[in-house]
Write a protein that holds these residues in place. Sequence first.
Motif, PDB file in Angstrom:
ATOM      1  N   GLY A 227       0.673  -1.189  -0.003  1.00  0.00           N
ATOM      2  CA  GLY A 227      -0.069   0.034   0.017  1.00  0.00           C
ATOM      3  C   GLY A 227       0.718   1.228   0.304  1.00  0.00           C
ATOM      4  N   ARG A 228       2.531   0.998  -0.452  1.00  0.00           N
ATOM      5  CA  ARG A 228       2.953   2.308  -0.335  1.00  0.00           C
ATOM      6  C   ARG A 228       3.138   2.803  -1.825  1.00  0.00           C
ATOM      7  N   GLU A 229       2.828   4.205  -1.814  1.00  0.00           N
ATOM      8  CA  GLU A 229       2.738   4.690  -3.178  1.00  0.00           C
ATOM      9  C   GLU A 229       3.875   4.402  -4.177  1.00  0.00           C
ATOM     10  N   VAL A 230       3.844   4.234  -5.264  1.00  0.00           N
ATOM     11  CA  VAL A 230       5.137   3.968  -5.877  1.00  0.00           C
ATOM     12  C   VAL A 230       5.291   5.021  -7.289  1.00  0.00           C
ATOM     13  N   VAL A 231       6.056   5.541  -7.568  1.00  0.00           N
ATOM     14  CA  VAL A 231       6.270   6.614  -8.631  1.00  0.00           C
ATOM     15  C   VAL A 231       6.562   5.655  -9.872  1.00  0.00           C
ATOM     16  N   LYS A 232       5.838   5.757 -11.068  1.00  0.00           N
ATOM     17  CA  LYS A 232       6.038   4.883 -12.103  1.00  0.00           C
ATOM     18  C   LYS A 232       6.137   5.831 -13.471  1.00  0.00           C
ATOM     19  N   PRO A 233       7.174   5.353 -14.173  1.00  0.00           N
ATOM     20  CA  PRO A 233       7.343   6.117 -15.533  1.00  0.00           C
ATOM     21  C   PRO A 233       6.079   5.774 -16.338  1.00  0.00           C
ATOM     22  N   VAL A 234       5.863   6.924 -17.075  1.00  0.00           N
ATOM     23  CA  VAL A 234       4.663   6.953 -18.090  1.00  0.00           C
ATOM     24  C   VAL A 234       5.819   6.510 -19.543  1.00  0.00           C
ATOM     25  N   SER A 235       4.902   5.523 -20.102  1.00  0.00           N
ATOM     26  CA  SER A 235       5.378   5.322 -21.525  1.00  0.00           C
ATOM     27  C   SER A 235       4.348   5.724 -22.437  1.00  0.00           C
ATOM     28  N   ARG A 236       5.171   5.765 -23.659  1.00  0.00           N
ATOM     29  CA  ARG A 236       4.254   6.305 -24.661  1.00  0.00           C
ATOM     30  C   ARG A 236       3.946   5.055 -25.701  1.00  0.00           C
ATOM     31  N   VAL A 237       2.785   4.739 -26.213  1.00  0.00           N
ATOM     32  CA  VAL A 237       2.207   3.616 -27.001  1.00  0.00           C
ATOM     33  C   VAL A 237       2.649   4.276 -28.383  1.00  0.00           C
ATOM     34  N   THR A 238       3.552   3.398 -29.450  1.00  0.00           N
ATOM     35  CA  THR A 238       3.783   4.009 -30.797  1.00  0.00           C
ATOM     36  C   THR A 238       3.070   4.024 -31.701  1.00  0.00           C
ATOM     37  N   TRP A 239       1.858   2.921 -31.548  1.00  0.00           N
ATOM     38  CA  TRP A 239       1.108   2.686 -32.734  1.00  0.00           C
ATOM     39  C   TRP A 239      -0.265   3.405 -32.231  1.00  0.00           C
ATOM     40  N   ASP A 240      -1.029   3.730 -33.543  1.00  0.00           N
ATOM     41  CA  ASP A 240      -2.312   4.651 -33.278  1.00  0.00           C
ATOM     42  C   ASP A 240      -3.555   3.573 -33.578  1.00  0.00           C
ATOM     43  N   VAL A 241      -4.468   4.354 -33.485  1.00  0.00           N
ATOM     44  CA  VAL A 241      -5.857   3.222 -33.448  1.00  0.00           C
ATOM     45  C   VAL A 241      -6.101   2.737 -34.927  1.00  0.00           C
ATOM     46  N   GLU A 242      -5.724   3.278 -35.935  1.00  0.00           N
ATOM     47  CA  GLU A 242      -5.609   2.416 -37.143  1.00  0.00           C
ATOM     48  C   GLU A 242      -5.101   1.111 -37.297  1.00  0.00           C
ATOM     49  N   ALA A 243      -3.851   1.190 -36.555  1.00  0.00           N
ATOM     50  CA  ALA A 243      -3.306  -0.119 -36.670  1.00  0.00           C
ATOM     51  C   ALA A 243      -4.050  -1.090 -35.944  1.00  0.00           C
ATOM     52  N   ALA A 244      -5.186  -1.132 -35.114  1.00  0.00           N
ATOM     53  CA  ALA A 244      -5.908  -1.959 -34.687  1.00  0.00           C
ATOM     54  C   ALA A 244      -7.287  -2.012 -35.268  1.00  0.00           C
ATOM     55  N   GLU A 245      -7.344  -1.471 -36.256  1.00  0.00           N
ATOM     56  CA  GLU A 245      -8.474  -1.518 -37.138  1.00  0.00           C
ATOM     57  C   GLU A 245      -8.391  -2.156 -38.394  1.00  0.00           C
ATOM     58  N   LYS A 246      -9.606  -2.609 -39.262  1.00  0.00           N
ATOM     59  CA  LYS A 246      -9.333  -3.526 -40.474  1.00  0.00           C
ATOM     60  C   LYS A 246      -8.716  -2.801 -41.357  1.00  0.00           C
ATOM     61  N   GLY A 247      -8.859  -1.536 -41.610  1.00  0.00           N
ATOM     62  CA  GLY A 247      -8.539  -0.754 -42.886  1.00  0.00           C
ATOM     63  C   GLY A 247      -9.026  -1.176 -44.004  1.00  0.00           C
ATOM     64  N   GLY A 248     -10.147  -1.587 -44.203  1.00  0.00           N
ATOM     65  CA  GLY A 248     -10.703  -1.947 -45.579  1.00  0.00           C
ATOM     66  C   GLY A 248     -10.757  -3.538 -45.824  1.00  0.00           C
ATOM     67  N   TYR A 249      -9.887  -4.034 -45.062  1.00  0.00           N
ATOM     68  CA  TYR A 249      -9.798  -5.852 -45.363  1.00  0.00           C
ATOM     69  C   TYR A 249     -10.801  -6.319 -44.855  1.00  0.00           C
ATOM     70  N   GLU A 250     -11.449  -7.367 -45.686  1.00  0.00           N
ATOM     71  CA  GLU A 250     -12.268  -8.172 -44.926  1.00  0.00           C
ATOM     72  C   GLU A 250     -12.137  -8.791 -43.473  1.00  0.00           C
ATOM     73  N   HIS A 251     -10.898  -9.042 -43.486  1.00  0.00           N
ATOM     74  CA  HIS A 251     -10.463  -9.650 -41.902  1.00  0.00           C
ATOM     75  C   HIS A 251      -8.985  -9.260 -41.512  1.00  0.00           C
ATOM     76  N   PHE A 252      -8.961  -9.159 -40.229  1.00  0.00           N
ATOM     77  CA  PHE A 252      -7.743  -8.917 -39.574  1.00  0.00           C
ATOM     78  C   PHE A 252      -6.447  -9.662 -40.080  1.00  0.00           C
ATOM     79  N   MET A 253      -6.765 -11.174 -40.462  1.00  0.00           N
ATOM     80  CA  MET A 253      -5.771 -11.879 -40.751  1.00  0.00           C
ATOM     81  C   MET A 253      -5.163 -11.286 -42.191  1.00  0.00           C
ATOM     82  N   LEU A 254      -6.248 -11.093 -42.992  1.00  0.00           N
ATOM     83  CA  LEU A 254      -5.669 -10.871 -44.473  1.00  0.00           C
ATOM     84  C   LEU A 254      -4.657  -9.462 -44.454  1.00  0.00           C
ATOM     85  N   LYS A 255      -5.255  -8.483 -43.649  1.00  0.00           N
ATOM     86  CA  LYS A 255      -4.648  -7.192 -43.275  1.00  0.00           C
ATOM     87  C   LYS A 255      -3.267  -7.366 -42.935  1.00  0.00           C
TER      88      LYS A 255
END
Length: 608
Positions: A227-255
Motif C-alpha cells: 500500500g505504499r505509493e510507487v512512482v511509475k514511469p509513463v510510457s508512450r504507445v507508438t502505434w495508433d488506433v488505425e493499426a488495430a482496425e481493419k482498414g478496408g480488409y475483410e479480415h484482420f488476418m488478411l490485413k
Amino acid sequence: MCGIVGFTGTRKAAPVLIDGLRRLEYRGYDSAGIAVADGEKINVAKVKGYVKNLSEMTHDGADIEGVLGVGHTRWATHGAPNDINAHPHMSADGRFAVVHNGIIENYAALRSELTARGVKFLSDTDTEVVAHLLELYYDGDAKRAFMKAAARLEGSYSLGVVCLEGPGRLFAMREQSPLILGLGVGENYFASDVAALVPHTKNVIYLDDGEFAELTPDAVTVYDVRGREVVKPVSRVTWDVEAAEKGGYEHFMLKEIMEQPACFKATVEPRIQDGRIVFENFDLSEAELHSIDRIIITACGSAGYAGQVGRYVLEELCRIPVAVELASELRYRNPIIDEHTLLIVISQSGETADTIAAMRECKARGARALAIVNVVGSTIAKLADHVIYTWAGPEIAVATTKGYTTQVAVLDMLAIYLADRLGLMEKARYDALIEALHSMPGKLQRALDLNRNVKKLAKMFKNQSSIYFIGRNLDYAVCMEGALKLKEISYIFAEAYAAGELKHGTIALIDQGSLVVTLACHEPLFEKTMSNIEEVKARGAEVLAVALEDNKQIVSKADYFLKVPRTDPILNPIAQVIPLQLFAYYIAKERGCDIDKPKNLAKSVTVE
Ligand code: F6R
C-alpha cells in the motif's frame, strides 16, 4: 483470452466500456459484461455471447447510468459460459463489483471458508470469491479491503474493482497477468491490452506484479503490495488506433498478411546502422558470448515454429548446438541447463502461460534469457535478461502471421550478429546478408503479388479432408507453420512431415486424391525433395509445390505451384510462408469459417 477494461471520468462510462470490450474481442471470449457505479448502486449488465449482445441489451450503454466502471470479456475456465458466470461478480451487499483475468488457484479453499461463514455463491467461477472477500474485509476503507483481499489470493490474475464508496472508487491490480493504466485528461482508464486504450490515450503505465492502482478522473495512484505509493514511469504507445482496425480488409488476418513487408522493415531497418546489426538490449560481453555452449529455444505454437527456423539458421551460422523445446513440455522436464545456456524465449503476446513457466524454470537453473517479444511491457519482456522486440504492431487475428515472420526476422538477424561476433563470418558474407535484409521488404511484397492463383487453388481444395505438408531442412521448418495455419483457421486436418521420414509410416496414408503440399525451396536438398514428390505421386497424390519462382525443373513434376521470390537462402522461409498463409486464408474463407476468431482458440493463452 479474457479482457478487462476500466473507466472513470465525467461522461457516461458504459458506452466507453462497451467500446473497449469491442476492441478486445479478438482475444477470444464467450461472454461479456459491465458494472457501473452511479453513486447509489452498482448497475450490472452481463450476457453470454458477443459484446454485440451486451450492446443491444443496454442500447450501446445508454441505458446504464454512472461515470465509472469496469468491463470484461470472459473465456470460461471455471464454470460454463453463461449469463451467471459472466463477469462482473458482485459482493452480496452490492458494494463491490469485480472483473478478473487469470486463475485464482486457491479459490476452492477460499470458497469453502466463505461458505462456512454463510456466504451464498451465485456462480461457479473462481472470481466470485474476490467479491465476497472484499465485503468481508470492508471496514469503511475500500483500499484497505482491496489490499486484504488481494493478500489472500494465489495464482496469476489481474483485477478490476468498482466500489460504491463516496462517489465510487475504482481499483486495478496486476499479478502475473497484464494490466495497463491509461492516462487521459479529466478521465483515466485501465485495460488488459493496449488496444482498448489507444482510442483514448497513448500515455500508459505498465503495472508490475503485485502493484495496484486507484483511479479517479484526475489522478492515478500506484501502490505496491503493502500500500505504499510507487512512482511509475509513463510510457508512450507508438502505434495508433488505425493499426488495430481493419482498414478496408475483410479480415484482420488478411490485413496482417499484407502488412508483412512493412512489418519486416519496421523490425529490421532500425537495427541496421552503418551496415552493422545493432540490438538495443542485447549487450553480451566477449566472455559471456564465448561461454555460451548451447542455445535452447522455447515457445508455443507458431512461435515455436519460428524457433524451428531459427534453429537451422543459428546452427548453420554460429555452430552452437540449438534445441527447440515446446514450453509446455520443458516446464515439467528436468532439463540440462546451466549458466552456459542461452535461452531464447519467443512470444508474440509475451503472456503465454506455458512459455512464462518454462522461462522461469530455465532461469532458476542459471540460463540467461533473451526474449523475442512483440508486446511491449509484457510479462516475458519483464522477466527476460535481454529483450528484442519484434515491433510488428498490434496483431489482432488469432492466427499469427506478421508475428511469426517478424520473429523469424529477429532470429535471422540474431544468428548473423552472433556469428559475426564469434568471428565465424567473413566480411563479404556479412555484407551480402545485410544487403539481403535490406531487399527483403520488396521480396515479401513480391511473394504477395506472385500468388494470385491461390484463390483458385483454395476453391479446388476446399473440400479436402486432410492435407500433408512435406519438406526438408528449412523447408520442413516452414511446413510446420503452413500446416498449423491451415488447420487452425480452416479446420482441415493438416500435418507437417519431414519429407525423408514419409516412408517410415506416413506414406501409408497417401493415396488417390491426397494433397501433398511440398516445399522445395531449399536447393541443397532439392533433388531429394523431387524424389519425395515422385513417391507420393506414384501413390496417386496431387502435389502443390512451393518453389522458387525461377525454378523450371519442378514444373514437370508438380501439379500446381505457389511461387516464392529468390532471396538469400537463410532468409527464404519468411518469403515461403506467405503463399502458405494466403492458401490457408482463402481455403478458410471458401469454407465460411470465422477466420479472425477460430473456434476454441484464443489470441493469448494465459492459462495452462
Ligand atoms: C497460431 C498461434 C499460436 C501462438 C501460440 C503462442 O497461429 O498464433 O500458435 O503462436 O499460442 O503465442 P505467443 O506467441 O503469444 O506466445
